[in-house]
Design a protein around this motif. Sequence first.
Motif, short mmCIF file in Angstrom:
data_model
loop_
_atom_site.label_atom_id
_atom_site.label_comp_id
_atom_site.label_asym_id
_atom_site.label_seq_id
_atom_site.Cartn_x
_atom_site.Cartn_y
_atom_site.Cartn_z
N VAL A 1 0.86 -1.19 0.00
CA VAL A 1 0.00 0.00 0.00
C VAL A 1 0.89 1.23 0.00
N SER A 2 0.65 2.14 -0.95
CA SER A 2 1.44 3.35 -1.07
C SER A 2 0.55 4.58 -1.06
N ASP A 3 1.17 5.75 -1.12
CA ASP A 3 0.45 7.04 -1.16
C ASP A 3 -0.53 7.19 0.00
N VAL A 4 -0.11 6.73 1.17
CA VAL A 4 -1.00 6.80 2.34
C VAL A 4 -0.93 8.19 2.96
N SER B 1 8.13 7.08 9.37
CA SER B 1 8.14 7.37 7.94
C SER B 1 7.25 8.58 7.69
N GLY B 2 7.67 9.44 6.75
CA GLY B 2 6.85 10.58 6.39
C GLY B 2 6.98 11.75 7.35
N ALA B 3 6.06 12.72 7.19
CA ALA B 3 6.10 13.94 7.99
C ALA B 3 4.68 14.36 8.35
N TYR B 4 4.57 15.07 9.46
CA TYR B 4 3.27 15.53 9.96
C TYR B 4 3.22 17.04 9.90
N ASP B 5 2.15 17.59 9.33
CA ASP B 5 1.92 19.03 9.24
C ASP B 5 0.81 19.41 10.20
N ASN B 6 1.18 20.06 11.30
CA ASN B 6 0.18 20.40 12.31
C ASN B 6 -0.87 21.38 11.79
N SER B 7 -0.50 22.23 10.83
CA SER B 7 -1.44 23.24 10.33
C SER B 7 -2.60 22.61 9.57
N THR B 8 -2.37 21.45 8.96
CA THR B 8 -3.43 20.76 8.21
C THR B 8 -3.89 19.48 8.92
N GLY B 9 -3.08 19.00 9.87
CA GLY B 9 -3.39 17.73 10.52
C GLY B 9 -3.08 16.52 9.66
N LEU B 10 -2.32 16.71 8.58
CA LEU B 10 -2.04 15.61 7.65
C LEU B 10 -0.66 15.00 7.91
N TRP B 11 -0.63 13.69 7.93
CA TRP B 11 0.61 12.91 7.98
C TRP B 11 0.75 12.25 6.62
N GLY B 12 1.75 12.69 5.86
CA GLY B 12 1.92 12.18 4.50
C GLY B 12 3.34 11.80 4.18
N ASN B 13 3.60 11.55 2.88
CA ASN B 13 4.91 11.10 2.40
C ASN B 13 5.37 9.82 3.10
N ILE B 14 4.40 8.98 3.42
CA ILE B 14 4.70 7.71 4.11
C ILE B 14 5.21 6.70 3.08
N ASP B 15 6.29 6.04 3.41
CA ASP B 15 6.84 5.01 2.51
C ASP B 15 5.82 3.90 2.29
N THR B 16 5.98 3.18 1.19
CA THR B 16 5.12 2.04 0.89
C THR B 16 5.12 1.07 2.08
N ILE B 17 3.92 0.65 2.45
CA ILE B 17 3.78 -0.27 3.58
C ILE B 17 3.51 -1.67 3.03
N GLN B 18 4.40 -2.58 3.34
CA GLN B 18 4.26 -3.95 2.86
C GLN B 18 3.23 -4.71 3.70
N PRO B 19 2.72 -5.83 3.20
CA PRO B 19 1.77 -6.64 3.98
C PRO B 19 2.34 -6.98 5.35
N GLY B 20 1.55 -6.72 6.38
CA GLY B 20 2.00 -6.98 7.75
C GLY B 20 2.82 -5.86 8.33
N GLY B 21 3.19 -4.87 7.50
CA GLY B 21 4.01 -3.77 7.97
C GLY B 21 3.18 -2.63 8.54
N SER B 22 3.87 -1.63 9.07
CA SER B 22 3.17 -0.49 9.68
C SER B 22 4.06 0.73 9.69
N ALA B 23 3.45 1.87 9.93
CA ALA B 23 4.16 3.12 10.15
C ALA B 23 3.57 3.78 11.39
N VAL B 24 4.41 4.49 12.14
CA VAL B 24 3.98 5.03 13.43
C VAL B 24 4.30 6.52 13.50
N LEU B 25 3.30 7.29 13.94
CA LEU B 25 3.44 8.72 14.17
C LEU B 25 3.21 9.00 15.65
N THR B 26 4.09 9.82 16.23
CA THR B 26 3.92 10.26 17.61
C THR B 26 3.85 11.79 17.63
#
Length: 343
Positions: free
Chosen positions: A20-23, A42-67
């Motif tokens: 899964v890409s372009d998340v 992976s990726g970056a968070y923009d507080n002004s829009t609330g969007l977390w984007g530019n996340i690398d492709t996530i393989q089956p069973g994989g994940s990305a984490v934002l704090t």
Amino acid sequence: VMGTPVTFTITVRNNGNINVSDVKIHFPLPVGFTFIGFSATSGAYDNSTGLWGNIDTIQPGGSAVLTVTAIVGRVDPDKMMQILILLDGSGSIRKQDLDIIRNGFVSAIGNESIFPQDGYVELTLILFGGNAGQQTCKVVLNPTVVTNETIDSVLSTLNTITTMPGFASTSCGFLLGCDTVTASSIFTQANRHMVLLITDGKASLICNIDGDYEADSPQGMSPLVAAVVARDYLIDEFGMNPMDDEIDVLAVHITDGSTYSWFKNEVVWPQPGYFAPPFHAELPLQGFVCNATDWDQFPNVFKNIMTNVLNRVKINANIVQASASDPKKVNNNDGVYIVAQSS
């Protein structure tokens, strides 16, 4: 606690069998929270829009984490809330109990740190109880938006609560409460709705959906079934949404386990119900049953319920873009409630 840091962790996981890409994830901080910073695998968070984007492709069973870390602030509600209290005033309620009930209402509702007086909450109170062939419920407090200008009148009205000797006409209370709230000038199904049933026992009279709010003959229906039918009528008329709305029970001086089970499994909404405290924070909501072993405990239990319900902050994270999405749409969003405290 207001003024202290809080950390939110959002995990997006690929439970499928393709990449899964372009998340993109939408995670807006509530107004009143002060953004400090973020970290992400992976990726970056923009507080002004609330969007977390530019996340690398996530393989089956994989994940990305934002704090995300922020300072807790005072948060105004994001929508109007209509609270309906259904109070059992039947013959089992003694005069000394009634005094405690009045004092409990006035103490909690008159406390601005618990019950907002800024025009975001409308309050309605229905009293039920009586005998067959009689009107078995009445409006004590018509729908009133609670403000600094109306609070004295609200508290004065709550101090006039009396009893309605007879039996618990729970279904009549639900029906009159529903029709009273939906007749309010500010009613809309888009509002947030909370119904609190305060009672010391099961329903014992039947009220049909015929508009007269009088106890009716059984005609093959038990009082317990009639109460649930009336509750369902209210749910439909309010257009209740499990992400925002709830029906809860404050049960007093009940020792019968079957009564508690009926409240938890049949009356509260959304289902499945649970016993509180502790109060659940997960979304969608679940209706709860709170217990006061006697009326002396009522003021404190009522205060705790109002504190939890009226000081929640809704936190949501939603997948707004992805090359592939879960066909179960509920899996593409998540959320919790937190309760900000002053100290």
